[in-house]
Design an enzyme around this catalytic site. Structure first.
Site, short mmCIF file in Angstrom:
data_model
loop_
_atom_site.label_atom_id
_atom_site.label_comp_id
_atom_site.label_asym_id
_atom_site.label_seq_id
_atom_site.Cartn_x
_atom_site.Cartn_y
_atom_site.Cartn_z
N SER A 139 0.87 -1.20 0.00
CA SER A 139 0.00 0.00 0.00
C SER A 139 0.89 1.23 0.00
CB SER A 139 -0.87 0.02 1.27
OG SER A 139 -1.45 1.31 1.45
N TYR A 153 -1.34 -1.23 10.22
CA TYR A 153 -1.45 -1.48 8.76
C TYR A 153 -0.19 -0.99 8.06
CZ TYR A 153 -3.68 -1.26 4.09
OH TYR A 153 -4.01 -1.42 2.76
N ALA A 155 2.84 -0.47 9.22
CA ALA A 155 4.02 -1.28 9.55
C ALA A 155 3.99 -2.61 8.78
CB ALA A 155 4.07 -1.54 11.05
N SER A 156 2.80 -3.22 8.70
CA SER A 156 2.68 -4.49 7.97
C SER A 156 3.05 -4.30 6.51
CB SER A 156 1.24 -5.02 8.01
OG SER A 156 0.80 -5.13 9.32
N LYS A 157 2.53 -3.23 5.91
CA LYS A 157 2.75 -3.02 4.48
C LYS A 157 4.22 -2.66 4.20
CE LYS A 157 -1.42 -3.92 3.13
NZ LYS A 157 -1.70 -5.16 2.40
N1 LIG Z 1 -8.70 -0.76 -1.19
C1 LIG Z 1 -7.70 0.07 -0.97
O1 LIG Z 1 -7.87 1.30 -0.93
C2 LIG Z 1 -6.31 -0.48 -0.81
C3 LIG Z 1 -5.23 0.40 -0.96
C4 LIG Z 1 -3.93 -0.10 -0.82
C5 LIG Z 1 -3.73 -1.43 -0.56
N2 LIG Z 1 -4.80 -2.28 -0.41
C6 LIG Z 1 -4.50 -3.68 -0.14
O2 LIG Z 1 -4.97 -4.47 -1.21
C7 LIG Z 1 -5.28 -5.80 -0.76
C8 LIG Z 1 -6.66 -6.15 -1.25
O3 LIG Z 1 -7.59 -5.24 -0.66
P1 LIG Z 1 -9.04 -4.96 -1.23
O4 LIG Z 1 -9.12 -3.52 -1.47
O5 LIG Z 1 -9.38 -5.93 -2.29
O6 LIG Z 1 -9.86 -5.26 0.12
P2 LIG Z 1 -11.06 -6.25 0.41
O7 LIG Z 1 -11.46 -5.99 1.81
O8 LIG Z 1 -12.07 -6.09 -0.65
O9 LIG Z 1 -10.39 -7.68 0.26
C9 LIG Z 1 -9.54 -8.24 1.22
C10 LIG Z 1 -9.97 -9.68 1.41
O10 LIG Z 1 -9.07 -10.33 2.33
C11 LIG Z 1 -9.84 -11.27 3.04
N3 LIG Z 1 -9.20 -11.65 4.30
C12 LIG Z 1 -8.96 -10.85 5.36
N4 LIG Z 1 -8.42 -11.57 6.36
C13 LIG Z 1 -8.33 -12.85 5.92
C14 LIG Z 1 -7.88 -14.05 6.51
N5 LIG Z 1 -7.40 -14.09 7.76
N6 LIG Z 1 -7.93 -15.19 5.79
C15 LIG Z 1 -8.44 -15.16 4.52
N7 LIG Z 1 -8.88 -14.06 3.92
C16 LIG Z 1 -8.83 -12.91 4.61
C17 LIG Z 1 -11.16 -10.54 3.29
O11 LIG Z 1 -12.20 -11.44 3.64
C18 LIG Z 1 -11.37 -9.81 1.99
O12 LIG Z 1 -12.22 -10.51 1.11
C19 LIG Z 1 -5.17 -5.74 0.77
O13 LIG Z 1 -3.94 -6.29 1.15
C20 LIG Z 1 -5.19 -4.25 1.07
O14 LIG Z 1 -4.50 -3.94 2.26
C21 LIG Z 1 -6.09 -1.83 -0.54
#
Ligand SMILES: NC(=O)c1ccc[n+]([C@@H]2O[C@H](COP(=O)([O-])OP(=O)(O)OC[C@H]3O[C@@H](n4cnc5c(N)ncnc54)[C@H](O)[C@@H]3O)[C@@H](O)[C@H]2O)c1
Length: 249
Positions: A139, A153, A155-157
Site C-alpha cells: 500500500s 497497517y 508497519a505491515s505493508k
Molecule cells: N482498497 C484500498 O484502498 C487499498 C489500498 C492499498 C492497498 N490495499 C490492499 O490491497 C489488498 C486487497 O484489498 P481490497 O481492497 O481488495 O480489500 P477487500 O477488503 O475487498 O479484500 C480483502 C480480502 O481479504 C480477506 N481476508 C482478510 N483476512 C483474511 C484471513 N485471515 N484469511 C483469509 N482471507 C482474509 C477478506 O475477507 C477480503 O475478502 C489488501 O492487502 C489491502 O491492504 C487496498
C-alpha cells in the site's frame, strides 16, 4: 500475457482486488486456487475456467499448507502466488501510541504473518515447478506518514516491501521472482466508508493527479503483468499504482 497451463493461488479472492486478479488469471487460461475467509463471491461462481475456491482463515498455517498442496495437485505445479488478503480497520487501527495492543497483534497477524504462511508453503512447491512468480499487495501507506495514522497497517505493508526484496534475492537462483504492487486508495469493499458518502470519495479523487480513485481492475492489470513472462527480468521491485498520488510534492 497468457497463463495457459499455469497454476496460481490468489488470497483475498473474496475481496475487490483478489476477485479481479482471479478473474483476470482465469480469463488468460490459468488454473486458480482462490482463497478467502469469506464465502465464494457470486461473480466467481459464474466464471468459466478452472478454479477451486477454498474458504478458510490464512492465519491458520495448517489450512494454508493444505491449500497450497491442493493448488499444486491441480496439475503438478505451482507457478504463481498473489498475496492480496488483508484488513484495514479504520476505527481501531490508530497511532501506535494509543492502539489497543491486541488490535496491533491481530493486524500484523493478518496483514503480515499470513504472507509468511503462504510463502513458506509456496516456495518448495515453486522449486519443484522449477519457476515461480509472487506478487504481494502492499500500500502507498507504507511509503509515508499519515496525519490519520493506521500504524499497524502501515508497519505491515512496509514490512511486505522489505520481505519481498529479501525473497527476490533468496530465490532468484531457483527462477522464482518476487515483486510488490503498491496501490493507492482503491474502490473495493475495504473502502466501504465511501458507500453512501460520495463526498469522501470525491475528496480523495481530488488529490489524485489522474483525477479518480483506483479500481480493482487497475491493480489486477499490474499484478498480471508482474506475474507474466513479460516481466521475466523483473524481481525485487515495487510497482506503484496510485494515479500519481505519491509523485505529488
Ligand atoms: N482498497 C484500498 O484502498 C487499498 C489500498 C492499498 C492497498 N490495499 C490492499 O490491497 C489488498 C486487497 O484489498 P481490497 O481492497 O481488495 O480489500 P477487500 O477488503 O475487498 O479484500 C480483502 C480480502 O481479504 C480477506 N481476508 C482478510 N483476512 C483474511 C484471513 N485471515 N484469511 C483469509 N482471507 C482474509 C477478506 O475477507 C477480503 O475478502 C489488501 O492487502 C489491502 O491492504 C487496498
Amino acid at each position: 500475457m497468457t497463463f495457459q497451463g499455469k497454476t496460481a493461488v490468489v488470497t483475498g479472492a473474496g475481496g475487490g482486488m483478489g476477485l479481479a486478479i482471479t478473474q483476470g488469471l482465469l480469463a488468460e487460461g490459468a488454473m486458480v486456487t482462490a482463497i478467502d475467509v469469506k464465502p465464494c463471491p457470486a461473480e466467481l461462481l459464474q466464471e468459466g475456467g478452472s478454479f477451486q475456491f477454498l474458504a478458510g482463515d490464512l492465519t491458520d498455517d495448517a489450512f494454508v499448507a493444505d491449500a497450497m498442496q491442493r493448488a499444486f495437485d491441480q496439475q503438478g505445479s505451482l507457478d504463481c502466488l498473489v498475496n492480496a488478503a488483508g484488513v484495514l480497520w479504520f476505527d481501531r487501527d490508530v497511532s501506535m501510541v494509543e492502539i489497543d495492543l491486541d488490535v496491533w497483534d491481530k493486524v500484523l497477524e493478518i496483514d503480515l504473518k499470513t504472507i509468511v504462511h503462504t510463502t513458506r508453503h509456496a516456495v518448495p512447491l515453486m522449486k519443484k515447478s522449477q519457476s515461480g512468480a509472487m506478487v504481494h499487495i502492499a500500500s502507498t501507506q507504507a511509503l509515508r506518514g499519515d496525519d490519520k495514522p493506521q500504524d499497524a497497517y502501515q508497519a505491515s505493508k512496509a514490512a511486505i516491501l522489505s520481505l519481498s526484496k529479501s525473497l527476490a534475492i533468496q530465490f532468484a537462483g531457483d527462477g522464482i521472482r518476487s515483486n510488490c504492487v503498491v496501490p493507492g486508495p482503491c474502490e473495493s469493499p475495504m473502502q466501504a466508508r465511501w458507500v453512501g458518502n460520495p463526498d469522501s470519495k470525491k475528496a480523495t479523487a481530488g488529490v489524485i493527479p489522474l483525477g479518480r480513485v483506483g479500481q480493482p481492475q487497475d491493480i489486477a492489470d499490474a499484478v498480471l503483468f508482474l506475474l507474466s513472462d513479460k516481466a521475466s527480468y523483473i524481481t525485487g521491485t515495487d510497482l506503484i499504482v496510485d494515479g500519481g498520488l505519491t509523485a505529488r510534492p
